[in-house]
Design a protein around this motif. Structure first.
Motif, PDB file in Angstrom:
ATOM      1  N   GLN A  95      40.225  40.343  34.712  1.00 59.01           N
ATOM      2  CA  GLN A  95      40.211  39.681  33.404  1.00 59.01           C
ATOM      3  C   GLN A  95      41.392  40.107  32.529  1.00 59.01           C
ATOM      4  O   GLN A  95      41.367  39.904  31.310  1.00 59.01           O
ATOM      5  CB  GLN A  95      38.901  40.001  32.671  1.00 59.01           C
ATOM      6  CG  GLN A  95      37.675  39.360  33.274  1.00 59.01           C
ATOM      7  CD  GLN A  95      37.725  37.849  33.190  1.00 59.01           C
ATOM      8  OE1 GLN A  95      38.192  37.289  32.212  1.00 59.01           O
ATOM      9  NE2 GLN A  95      37.256  37.183  34.231  1.00 59.01           N
ATOM     10  N   SER A 122      44.443  38.986  32.061  1.00 61.30           N
ATOM     11  CA  SER A 122      45.141  37.936  31.323  1.00 61.30           C
ATOM     12  C   SER A 122      44.354  37.510  30.083  1.00 61.30           C
ATOM     13  O   SER A 122      44.901  37.436  28.976  1.00 61.30           O
ATOM     14  CB  SER A 122      45.371  36.724  32.237  1.00 61.30           C
ATOM     15  OG  SER A 122      45.973  35.663  31.534  1.00 61.30           O
ATOM     16  N   VAL A 123      43.065  37.244  30.264  1.00 62.38           N
ATOM     17  CA  VAL A 123      42.228  36.829  29.137  1.00 62.38           C
ATOM     18  C   VAL A 123      42.111  37.963  28.117  1.00 62.38           C
ATOM     19  O   VAL A 123      42.177  37.746  26.894  1.00 62.38           O
ATOM     20  CB  VAL A 123      40.833  36.405  29.634  1.00 62.38           C
ATOM     21  CG1 VAL A 123      39.925  36.071  28.452  1.00 62.38           C
ATOM     22  CG2 VAL A 123      40.948  35.212  30.574  1.00 62.38           C
ATOM     23  N   MET A 124      41.956  39.184  28.596  1.00 64.47           N
ATOM     24  CA  MET A 124      41.744  40.325  27.706  1.00 64.47           C
ATOM     25  C   MET A 124      42.919  40.539  26.758  1.00 64.47           C
ATOM     26  O   MET A 124      42.728  40.684  25.540  1.00 64.47           O
ATOM     27  CB  MET A 124      41.520  41.599  28.533  1.00 64.47           C
ATOM     28  CG  MET A 124      41.221  42.826  27.679  1.00 64.47           C
ATOM     29  SD  MET A 124      41.206  44.362  28.638  1.00 64.47           S
ATOM     30  CE  MET A 124      39.939  43.973  29.842  1.00 64.47           C
ATOM     31  N   PRO A 174      33.386  43.058  37.875  1.00 60.08           N
ATOM     32  CA  PRO A 174      33.533  41.816  37.096  1.00 60.08           C
ATOM     33  C   PRO A 174      32.246  41.394  36.398  1.00 60.08           C
ATOM     34  O   PRO A 174      32.284  40.888  35.272  1.00 60.08           O
ATOM     35  CB  PRO A 174      33.942  40.791  38.165  1.00 60.08           C
ATOM     36  CG  PRO A 174      34.576  41.600  39.253  1.00 60.08           C
ATOM     37  CD  PRO A 174      33.800  42.886  39.276  1.00 60.08           C
ATOM     38  N   ASN A 190      32.334  40.935  32.400  1.00 61.25           N
ATOM     39  CA  ASN A 190      32.113  39.577  31.896  1.00 61.25           C
ATOM     40  C   ASN A 190      30.771  39.457  31.177  1.00 61.25           C
ATOM     41  O   ASN A 190      30.661  38.768  30.157  1.00 61.25           O
ATOM     42  CB  ASN A 190      32.180  38.568  33.042  1.00 61.25           C
ATOM     43  CG  ASN A 190      33.559  38.506  33.661  1.00 61.25           C
ATOM     44  OD1 ASN A 190      34.544  38.831  33.012  1.00 61.25           O
ATOM     45  ND2 ASN A 190      33.635  38.098  34.915  1.00 61.25           N
ATOM     46  N   ARG A 207      30.992  41.193  27.736  1.00 58.93           N
ATOM     47  CA  ARG A 207      31.880  40.414  26.862  1.00 58.93           C
ATOM     48  C   ARG A 207      31.158  39.179  26.338  1.00 58.93           C
ATOM     49  O   ARG A 207      31.197  38.871  25.136  1.00 58.93           O
ATOM     50  CB  ARG A 207      33.136  40.017  27.622  1.00 58.93           C
ATOM     51  CG  ARG A 207      34.032  39.033  26.870  1.00 58.93           C
ATOM     52  CD  ARG A 207      35.076  38.417  27.782  1.00 58.93           C
ATOM     53  NE  ARG A 207      35.807  37.353  27.107  1.00 58.93           N
ATOM     54  CZ  ARG A 207      35.392  36.093  27.015  1.00 58.93           C
ATOM     55  NH1 ARG A 207      34.213  35.745  27.538  1.00 58.93           N
ATOM     56  NH2 ARG A 207      36.120  35.180  26.393  1.00 58.93           N
ATOM     57  N   ASP A 208      30.512  38.450  27.240  1.00 60.68           N
ATOM     58  CA  ASP A 208      29.826  37.225  26.833  1.00 60.68           C
ATOM     59  C   ASP A 208      28.690  37.517  25.849  1.00 60.68           C
ATOM     60  O   ASP A 208      28.481  36.763  24.889  1.00 60.68           O
ATOM     61  CB  ASP A 208      29.279  36.495  28.067  1.00 60.68           C
ATOM     62  CG  ASP A 208      30.387  35.932  28.946  1.00 60.68           C
ATOM     63  OD1 ASP A 208      31.545  35.884  28.481  1.00 60.68           O
ATOM     64  OD2 ASP A 208      30.095  35.557  30.100  1.00 60.68           O
ATOM     65  N   TYR A 230      35.584  43.691  23.737  1.00 62.20           N
ATOM     66  CA  TYR A 230      35.810  44.540  24.907  1.00 62.20           C
ATOM     67  C   TYR A 230      35.546  46.016  24.631  1.00 62.20           C
ATOM     68  O   TYR A 230      35.553  46.829  25.566  1.00 62.20           O
ATOM     69  CB  TYR A 230      37.253  44.373  25.406  1.00 62.20           C
ATOM     70  CG  TYR A 230      37.546  42.991  25.929  1.00 62.20           C
ATOM     71  CD1 TYR A 230      37.215  42.632  27.233  1.00 62.20           C
ATOM     72  CD2 TYR A 230      38.142  42.032  25.119  1.00 62.20           C
ATOM     73  CE1 TYR A 230      37.472  41.358  27.720  1.00 62.20           C
ATOM     74  CE2 TYR A 230      38.405  40.754  25.592  1.00 62.20           C
ATOM     75  CZ  TYR A 230      38.073  40.426  26.890  1.00 62.20           C
ATOM     76  OH  TYR A 230      38.322  39.154  27.363  1.00 62.20           O
TER      77      TYR A 230
END
Length: 469
Positions: free
Chosen positions: A273, A275-277, A405, A409, A412-413, A426
């Motif tokens: 994650q 890139s998104v982070m 993951p 994830n 985070r969600d 995060y």
């Protein structure tokens, strides 16, 4: 086919052991392509529409979640096949194992190419996921075991050279896959089917080079002028051997299982994650309009992490030859805990540079953990069954590939659903990762030499040690 037998791959006197690392690299650079498989994800989700620029696929196209199963299944079978066939790998030797790995891995591409033509996702999963995954497992453990037998004086350096190749497989596989798809874009599958067929041929030749070059040392071989010495770096190194089934009865095996699982869980979720982070933690709303991290910059950040992941496999494993495997993991867990605690602070400070530096060090230790664990096993259990033991331990990787993951994830969600800003979502995850590394520190601290009752008697013949597959 008798040429593939272990007895025919025993090195003659005077054979240069430095020919083994290129053989191992040829195999690991090939199977490491799995890390670059994501270049096929978007084209696979546009097989019916045929339009890569479309926001989404046409009716009947696969979703990204469905295509992602290919990668997950491949990693699962990597760990499962390593554990299941570890004894066979040790008994039959690296040449036959590398040949089997090449046959399965490359046949997987051929089956997947047919699956793309038929628009059959189960067939692609069978090819690249199941057959390819089994090929991954066989190809991963065999060169590592062989290198440790050739380099008893520098096992960390040896395993680092090979596993660095696996970590760098994406650097070859990603541009190769992209170039082949561009070359054959008009084949009716956006070039995916043709790319798979060409990659099958290219990787088969590379892996055959490794299979035919590799040799195993004679049973009584050791480097000229080398003798084990007592110092801080090798105080934990056993002079005795433990067989794979017996190794699983020892607390050392399960402590090292926990060490690998916790180190990988903490790293792989972040890597997946990254890139998104970085885009969410350093968005325009955090740094100011026009200063946020763009998607292109985030892609560069992921590439940078991959370089540190690969370099860490060589640097940290080589360092472990000097300071010892246990102290190396102590550094991983202690420094990693500190950095995971600091990452949220760097985000709140808006310090992009410190964030990138911290993540690069974390990724270097993530890769270093993969490369150092085979030598750690060799220290604990000797070299006779180290490949089989390593194979069993890789189940920790399979478990971590799911846990890491899912943990990141999921939290985070939940944070975002509870109204927490994405930039702050995060923080809890980073603190949990730090807690996992504390547990890893404790597990590593508890590792002690294996008790004498588990050793193979000195007079027991080598040929009887592995039994049936």
């Amino acid at each position: 086919m008798g040429f593939l037998d272990r007895i025919h791959s025993v090195a003659p006197p005077g054979w240069n052991r430095w020919l083994v690392p290129p053989a191992a690299l040829a195999v690991h650079l090939s199977i490491g392509q799995i890390y670059g498989y994501s270049v096929f994800n978007k084209p696979l989700t546009r097989q019916i529409s045929g339009d890569l620029d479309a926001a989404q696929g046409a009716a009947g196209d696969w979703s990204l979640l469905q295509v992602g199963l290919i990668f997950s299944v491949a990693l699962f079978f990597l760990g499962a096949s390593s554990a299941l066939f570890g004894k066979w790998v040790e008994r039959e030797g690296p040449r036959k194992t590398m040949f089997a790995s090449a046959l399965l891995f490359c046949t997987g591409f051929v089956v997947a190419a047919i699956g793309v033509r038929m628009h059959s996702l189960p067939l692609i999963i069978l090819g690249n996921g199941v057959l390819g995954g089994i090929g991954l497992g066989l190809g991963y453990i065999s060169p590592v075991s062989t290198l440790m037998k050739w380099f008893p004086d520098r096992p960390g350096l040896a395993t680092g050279m090979a596993i660095m190749g696996f970590g760098g497989g994406a650097l070859l596989g990603s541009p190769l896959g992209t170039a082949l798809m561009n070359r054959f874009a008009g084949d009716g599958t956006l070039g995916v089917s043709s790319a798979f067929l060409w990659m099958a041929g290219i990787y088969f030749l590379m892996m055959m080079f490794g299979a035919f070059l590799v040799r195993v040392p004679r049973e009584d071989w050791k480097p000229a002028g080398w003798a084990p010495t007592e110092n801080a770096a090798n105080a934990m190194i056993s002079r005795h051997h433990v067989l794979v089934d017996e190794a699983m009865k020892t607390p050392q095996f399960w402590l090292l299982f926990a060490v690998l699982f916790l180190n990988v869980t903490a790293g792989i979720g972040v890597l997946g994650q990254a890139s998104v982070m970085i885009q969410e933690m350093f968005s325009d709303s955090v740094l100011g309009d026009g200063r946020g991290v763009t998607a292109a910059a985030a892609a560069g950040f992921v590439g940078l992490l991959s370089i540190f992941n690969m370099a860490g496999r060589f640097i940290w494993s080589s360092t472990s030859d000097r300071i010892g495997r246990k102290p190396t993991y102590m550094i991983f867990f202690a420094l990693g805990t500190l950095l995971y605690f600091l990452v949220p602070q760097f985000g709140q400070m808006g310090s992009l540079v410190l964030f990138i530096l911290a993540m690069c060090v974390i990724m270097s230790m993530y890769g270093g953990g993969f490369a150092t664990i085979p030598a750690y096993l060799r220290d604990m259990f000797g070299t006779r069954n180290v490949g089989a033991i390593h194979g069993r331990l890789l189940l920790a990787w399979s478990a971590a590939a799911i846990a890491g993951p899912t943990l990141l994830n999921g939290f985070r969600d939940r944070q975002i659903a509870a109204g927490v800003a994405p930039a702050d979502a995060y923080s809890t995850v980073m603190y949990i990762m730090a807690g996992l590394l504390v547990l890893g520190f404790i597990a590593n601290w508890l590792v002690r030499p294996v008790a004498e009752r588990h050793w193979v008697p000195a007079e027991e013949p080598v040929t009887a040690e592995l039994g049936k597959p």
